[in-house]
Design a protein around this motif. Structure first.
Motif, short mmCIF file in Angstrom:
data_model
loop_
_atom_site.label_atom_id
_atom_site.label_comp_id
_atom_site.label_asym_id
_atom_site.label_seq_id
_atom_site.Cartn_x
_atom_site.Cartn_y
_atom_site.Cartn_z
N PHE A 1 0.93 -1.21 0.03
CA PHE A 1 -0.24 0.06 -0.22
C PHE A 1 0.92 1.25 0.04
N PHE A 2 1.91 1.51 0.75
CA PHE A 2 2.80 2.39 1.10
C PHE A 2 3.56 2.71 -0.33
N SER A 3 3.89 1.63 -0.76
CA SER A 3 4.91 1.44 -2.17
C SER A 3 3.77 2.18 -3.38
N SER A 4 2.60 1.71 -3.50
CA SER A 4 1.72 2.37 -4.53
C SER A 4 1.32 3.53 -4.22
N GLN A 5 1.24 4.06 -3.03
CA GLN A 5 1.08 5.61 -2.61
C GLN A 5 2.10 6.34 -3.16
N GLY A 6 3.27 5.91 -2.65
CA GLY A 6 4.55 6.70 -3.15
C GLY A 6 4.47 6.89 -4.84
N ALA A 7 4.16 5.86 -5.52
CA ALA A 7 4.36 5.68 -6.78
C ALA A 7 3.37 6.51 -7.56
N TYR A 8 2.10 6.59 -6.74
CA TYR A 8 0.95 7.50 -7.17
C TYR A 8 1.33 8.80 -6.90
N TYR A 9 1.89 9.43 -6.09
CA TYR A 9 2.34 10.82 -5.97
C TYR A 9 3.37 11.18 -6.72
N ASN A 10 4.17 10.33 -7.00
CA ASN A 10 5.46 10.37 -8.16
C ASN A 10 4.96 10.52 -9.38
N GLU A 11 3.81 9.91 -9.79
CA GLU A 11 2.97 10.05 -11.25
C GLU A 11 2.44 11.41 -11.26
N LEU A 12 1.75 11.76 -10.13
CA LEU A 12 1.08 13.32 -9.91
C LEU A 12 2.04 14.34 -10.35
N CYS A 13 3.37 14.16 -9.84
CA CYS A 13 4.40 15.16 -9.88
C CYS A 13 4.70 15.32 -11.49
N GLU A 14 4.82 14.26 -12.17
CA GLU A 14 5.17 14.18 -13.40
C GLU A 14 3.82 14.71 -14.26
N GLY B 1 3.99 19.72 -2.98
CA GLY B 1 3.37 18.98 -2.15
C GLY B 1 3.19 17.42 -2.68
N TYR B 2 3.09 17.14 -3.76
CA TYR B 2 3.07 15.77 -4.29
C TYR B 2 4.33 15.17 -4.16
N GLN B 3 5.36 15.90 -4.24
CA GLN B 3 6.98 15.34 -4.11
C GLN B 3 7.11 15.02 -2.68
N SER B 4 6.58 15.97 -1.74
CA SER B 4 7.13 15.76 -0.37
C SER B 4 5.97 14.53 -0.03
N LYS B 5 4.58 14.27 -0.28
CA LYS B 5 4.01 12.88 -0.14
C LYS B 5 4.65 11.76 -0.64
N ALA B 6 5.01 11.87 -1.87
CA ALA B 6 5.89 10.71 -2.58
C ALA B 6 7.28 10.56 -1.78
N THR B 7 7.71 11.41 -1.40
CA THR B 7 9.07 11.03 -0.54
C THR B 7 8.63 10.35 0.90
N ILE B 8 7.61 10.82 1.56
CA ILE B 8 7.34 10.25 2.68
C ILE B 8 6.65 9.08 2.56
N PHE B 9 5.93 8.64 1.69
CA PHE B 9 5.34 7.33 1.26
C PHE B 9 6.38 6.35 0.94
N SER B 10 7.50 6.82 -0.11
CA SER B 10 8.57 5.78 -0.27
C SER B 10 9.52 5.71 0.82
N ALA B 11 9.54 6.65 1.85
CA ALA B 11 10.36 6.14 3.20
C ALA B 11 9.72 5.39 4.20
N ILE B 12 8.31 5.50 4.12
CA ILE B 12 7.49 4.57 4.88
C ILE B 12 7.58 3.19 4.28
N SER B 13 7.41 3.02 3.10
CA SER B 13 7.37 1.89 2.31
C SER B 13 8.67 1.19 2.58
N PHE B 14 9.66 1.83 2.65
CA PHE B 14 11.26 1.39 2.64
C PHE B 14 11.31 0.68 4.14
N VAL B 15 10.68 1.55 5.15
CA VAL B 15 10.86 1.22 6.49
C VAL B 15 9.94 -0.16 6.72
N SER B 16 8.80 -0.11 5.84
CA SER B 16 7.90 -1.20 6.31
C SER B 16 8.34 -2.34 5.60
#
Length: 145
Positions: free
Chosen positions: A68-81, A90-105
């Motif tokens: 879930f966290f990986s998909s959210q990070g990818a979603y916000y990365n796509e929104l940035c593009e 805002g999208y980039q910061s959310k993408a970074t947060i979700f990517s970090a949470i995904s990695f830790v998860s």
């Protein structure tokens, strides 16, 4: 073996005593159910089953959260593009947060896999030894008197 009622010798395969009609199967099942060694074996099997199921469920939930966290990070990365501009930061910061949470998860999932399966292995080995000890102590029904 001997019939518990009339004490005549009965075949080990007999379901009932041919002399008095006593239900040998029911008697042996009741005797086995009251045997503490048989109860200990059943309880050990349940501990083995639970020690397998619980880690699988926990790790499945952790993997689902990681996905879930990986998909959210990818979603916000796509929104940035797709939508550069005032919302991109805002999208980039959310993408970074979700990517970090995904990695830790994912790291936590890996650590949980190792820990839970080592713990399960320890429980299973201990219960298996217990089952073998209790089997040796079970009443031998073929020598039933």
């Amino acid at each position: 073996m001997k019939c518990p009622c009339c004490q005549r010798i009965v075949s080990a395969d007999a379901k009932a005593c041919p002399n008095c009609g006593k239900n040998i199967d029911a008697y042996l099942k009741a005797k086995r159910a009251n045997d503490p060694h048989y109860t200990a074996i059943v309880n050990s099997w349940w501990k083995i089953v639970i020690s397998i199921i619980v880690p699988v469920v926990i790790i499945s939930v952790m993997i689902a959260c990681s996905v879930f966290f990986s998909s959210q990070g990818a979603y916000y990365n796509e929104l940035c593009e797709i939508a550069p501009g005032k919302y991109a930061d805002g999208y980039q910061s959310k993408a970074t947060i979700f990517s970090a949470i995904s990695f830790v998860s994912w790291l936590a999932t890996l650590a949980a896999c190792i820990f839970l399966f080592l713990k399960a292995k320890k429980i299973i080995c201990a219960q298996w030894e217990n089952i073998q000890k209790e089997k040796a102590l079970l009443v031998d029904e073929s020598k039933f008197k």
